[in-house]
Design an enzyme around this catalytic site. Structure first.
Site, PDB file in Angstrom:
ATOM      1  N   ASP A  56     -11.857  -5.907  10.309  1.00 13.96           N
ATOM      2  CA  ASP A  56     -11.776  -7.374  10.346  1.00 13.96           C
ATOM      3  C   ASP A  56     -12.856  -7.952  11.245  1.00 13.96           C
ATOM      4  O   ASP A  56     -13.437  -8.989  10.953  1.00 13.96           O
ATOM      5  CB  ASP A  56     -10.422  -7.809  10.887  1.00 13.96           C
ATOM      6  CG  ASP A  56      -9.320  -6.938  10.348  1.00 13.96           C
ATOM      7  OD1 ASP A  56      -9.215  -6.840   9.125  1.00 13.96           O
ATOM      8  OD2 ASP A  56      -8.581  -6.338  11.150  1.00 13.96           O
TER       9      ASP A  56
ATOM     10  N   ASP B  10       0.809  -1.210   0.000  1.00 13.27           N
ATOM     11  CA  ASP B  10       0.000   0.000   0.000  1.00 13.27           C
ATOM     12  C   ASP B  10       0.844   1.261   0.000  1.00 13.27           C
ATOM     13  O   ASP B  10       0.320   2.353  -0.139  1.00 13.27           O
ATOM     14  CB  ASP B  10      -0.969   0.007   1.194  1.00 13.27           C
ATOM     15  CG  ASP B  10      -2.364  -0.394   0.755  1.00 13.27           C
ATOM     16  OD1 ASP B  10      -2.546  -0.633  -0.450  1.00 13.27           O
ATOM     17  OD2 ASP B  10      -3.269  -0.455   1.607  1.00 13.27           O
TER      18      ASP B  10
END
Ligand SMILES: *[C@@H]1O[C@H](CO)[C@@H](O)[C@H](O)[C@H]1NC(C)=O
Ligand SMILES: CC(=O)N[C@H]1CO[C@H](CO)[C@@H](O)[C@@H]1O
Length: 728
Positions: free
Chosen positions: A442, A137
């Site tokens: 998550d 990223d």
């Protein structure tokens, strides 16, 4: 046809001693009820507000205690049988995709990232069925360069690992072990591979330091030309490079064995498009891998969590391939273990109690939460599939050999899937893939999977499957817990609140288990009340507990003692030391009065629209001084940050109150002692717990002491508090 009873691939065992535990829990519950009854029926005229505050705090603690019982009632653990898996399936095993996520080449050094990548490439698993994806990223050519170096090193490293069956297979971890690896091979071989590794890390670290890749290296791979001087980490085209493709002749190791597929991905970033942090990266990985390998099993790890056991894939497959239960299991979560904990765990980061007790307890009520790393998923489930009793997975999925397209065509297709616009007007981030919009996405992704009917499994083998890096400074620890508590609390207040979202879909106890983390942050307010008000009231001569001769003191003392004894027992049996438990108690308080407090404040600010969600990466590098004091288990402060002011103020306040309170009792006779004894004990316990802070404020001279401005500010706050209390 008669049904053949087959041996299970895994077993589930209940923890022992539950009858005793439940008996203890019932007595504590009675104690808590008595405490609350006493509080509610004896509100005094004088000091009413403080008393009602105590009542509110105790009500919260009681409710929270009930919630934590959901996971302690009947924890389980599992055992797997890889030999039975081997006997039944041989090498006819499903393909597996492994995702490694990294975000920033400066806080997550590329040489560390590729050690993790190499450790998962070296799994004991058929290499033609293994594909490893690195999502970068940071969009950094430095990370790409490191990965390219790793492809060369892998050609020596993988055969070396397999020939001598060494563990762990992360070269960084392997070579940093003080001894133990000398005997496995000839010194010549060892020094060859070790030198090769060290030269590689040196080249990578030099490149990272200078920020540039040497021109002669760029000529080795077309991928380097994706980067031009205009590219920044926040503004670049999608980049997908298949470095090893499992077909090419180039992709065999130096013994002629095939290497696993290895792919570098940096999804497109544009300033005008929100990139959704790690969740965005995960979803791009799911899509990109679907046109390259499309394996039915997907595993993801953070870049700092290397594999410490090369059998872990086979271990996890014992769950998915089990004939009786396997079809119900959506994901297999491994705990977060750390390789750089000190013996007594100065910052309370061992998580052993969470791993062994709480996650095991979640498992017994429907399954542990997905914690974002060290987890095996079925691909279909991440893509939104609902559970059905007759569900049968086609394990032969995956497409490595089937595609006829060239690498360039595949890369182009994959890049279009990693583009910003791809998710526009789709269900990605909502119904499909990892969810967007929350800092600990998550957890809701896992919750949604449970609500679609799947179970999950917490597998905590005696030998840790993955090892990460725990925060090694107080500041990092506080920041990490702020992020976790804030993220979980904002989920609790959202439509994904386990009690609302899970209502009617998962068990009540499962909802409660999820709420343990959701309610971390609000614990801060009652804790603050408890560490400030009784001490101040002591100085004011305002009793807040029953006196020592009253029978009502019994439930207070009983609940306090039994809870602490039980928590000590839990820590010791999870492998902590006595001092480690004690340090953990101190950190428990510190986290509540800093991280969790910030968590509450920031969550409320977000709810009111005053601030946007941000995501701070916990840095994985620390300077030399910090590392030394971490190893010596000395708390490290050093900087002037507001959370240290809070810690110092509360420590100082309690010290002054204890001294003042004792003084008053001595001058005005022992009759007061009876009345104020409980408050004295509480205050004294806080002072003992806070001992390292006084030392850091007044005695230490090193760089890591509490800086003088912080001490000064806390003295100021304490003085101010006393003035307000006195003249109100
Ligand atoms: C990692 O695995 C090895 C076995 O290869 C084991 O001896 C070691 O204790 C593990 N590391 C940690 C930190 O538990
Ligand atoms: C990456 C990192 O910070 N590793 C450290 C973990 O802790 C040990 C000491 O116990 C250090 O030596 C490592 O550098």
């Amino acid at each position: 046809m008669p049904k053949i009873e087959r041996e299970r691939l895994f077993t589930t065992e209940r923890s022992g001693g539950r009858a005793l535990y439940r008996l203890h829990a019932v007595t504590v519950a009675v104690g808590i009820c008595l405490v609350l009854y006493y509080r509610a029926t004896r509100v005094p005229e004088q000091g009413r507000a403080a008393w009602l505050g105590m009542l509110a705090s105790e009500l919260f603690f009681a409710a929270y205690w009930v919630i934590t019982q959901s996971v302690r009632w009947s924890p389980v653990r599992h055992r797997t049988f890889r030999d039975r898996l081997a006997a039944r399936y041989g090498e006819r095993l499903p393909c597996v995709d492994i995702f490694v996520c990294t975000a920033d080449p400066h806080s997550e050094p590329p040489s560390l990232v590729i050690s993790t990548v190499l450790s998962v490439m070296a799994y004991n698993y058929p290499t033609e069925k293994l594909s490893v994806y690195l999502s970068d990223d940071g969009g950094s050519v430095l990370t790409f360069y490191a990965l390219w170096e790793a492809t060369l090193f892998a050609k020596e490293w993988l055969p070396f690992c397999k020939r001598y069956n060494i563990e762990p297979r992360s070269p960084a971890a392997y070579f940093s072990e003080p001894d133990g690896y000398q005997d496995v091979c000839t010194p010549k071989e060892l020094s060859f591979i070790k030198d090769m590794y060290e030269e590689m890390t040196e080249r990578i670290d030099t490149a990272v330091m200078s920020g540039k890749i040497p021109e002669e290296i760029k000529a080795n791979h077309k991928g380097f030309y994706e980067w031009n001087p205009e590219i920044t980490s926040k503004n670049h085209q999608p980049i997908v490079q298949i470095l090893l493709d499992g077909k090419d002749r180039n992709t065999v190791d130096n013994e002629g064995n095939m290497l696993p597929t290895l792919v570098y991905m940096a999804r497109e970033k544009r300033p005008q498009h929100h990139h959704n942090f790690k969740a965005g990266a995960m979803n791009a990985l799911i899509r990109v891998s679907s046109v390259i390998s499309n394996s039915p099993i997907v595993m993801n790890v953070d870049c700092d969590m290397y594999s410490n056991n090369s059998e872990t894939i086979r271990d996890a497959l014992c769950f998915f391939l089990d004939e009786e239960m396997g079809h119900k299991i959506g994901f297999v979560q491994y705990p977060q273990n750390f390789n750089n904990l000190t013996k007594n765990n100065i910052y309370g980061n061992s998580h052993q109690v969470t791993n062994q007790v709480e996650m095991g307890g979640m498992d017994s009520v429907g399954g542990p939460q997905y914690v974002g790393t060290g987890c095996f998923h079925r691909r279909e489930i991440l893509c939104g599939r609902k559970f059905a009793e007759d569900y049968k997975e086609d394990w032969n999925g995956g497409m490595k050999d089937k595609t006829q397209e060239s690498i360039d065509e595949i890369e182009e297709k994959a890049e279009s899937l990693a583009a910003c616009m791809f998710e526009h007007d789709t269900q990605w981030g909502d119904e499909i893939g990892v969810k967007y919009g929350y800092p600990v996405e998550d957890i809701i992704t896992g919750l949604a999977i449970h609500c679609r009917g799947w179970k999950s499994v917490h597998n905590n083998p005696p030998r840790p499957a993955f090892l990460g890096v725990a925060p090694t400074t107080l500041a990092q620890t506080i920041l990490q817990h702020k992020r976790w508590s804030e993220g979980s609390f904002s989920i609790f207040l959202s439509k994904y609140c386990p009690f609302l979202f899970g209502h009617g879909k998962i068990k009540l106890r499962h909802q409660m288990g999820y709420s343990i983390y959701g309610l971390w942050a609000p614990n801060s307010l009652p804790t603050l009340h408890y560490v400030i008000i009784p001490s101040l009231a002591l100085l004011q001569g305002n009793p807040l507990f029953p006196e020592m001769r009253s029978p009502w003191i019994i439930p207070f003392i009983y609940v306090l003692c039994v809870n602490n004894m039980y928590s000590l027992y839990e820590s010791l049996s999870a492998g902590d030391t006595l001092k480690g438990w004690w340090n953990g108690q101190r950190m428990w308080m510190v986290k509540r009065i800093t991280s969790y407090l910030y968590g509450v404040i920031d969550t409320l600010r977000q709810l009111l629209g005053l601030s946007k969600m941000t995501f701070a990466v916990t840095s994985k590098v620390s300077d030399e001084d910090e590392s030394t004091s971490y190893e010596q288990e000395i708390m490290e402060f050093g900087s002037t940050s507001p959370e240290y002011v809070i810690i110092a103020t509360i420590a100082l306040l309690n010290l002054v109150c204890l001294v003042g309170g004792l003084g008053q009792i001595m001058t005005s006779g022992w009759s007061l002692f009876n009345v104020f004894c409980p408050q004295l004990i509480l205050c004294a316990m806080l002072v003992i717990t806070n001992a390292p802070f006084y030392e850091a404020m007044f005695l230490r001279k090193d760089k890591g002491r509490i800086p003088f401005p912080v001490t000064l500010a806390s003295i100021g706050f304490v003085t101010l508090t006393f003035l307000v209390v006195w003249y109100q």
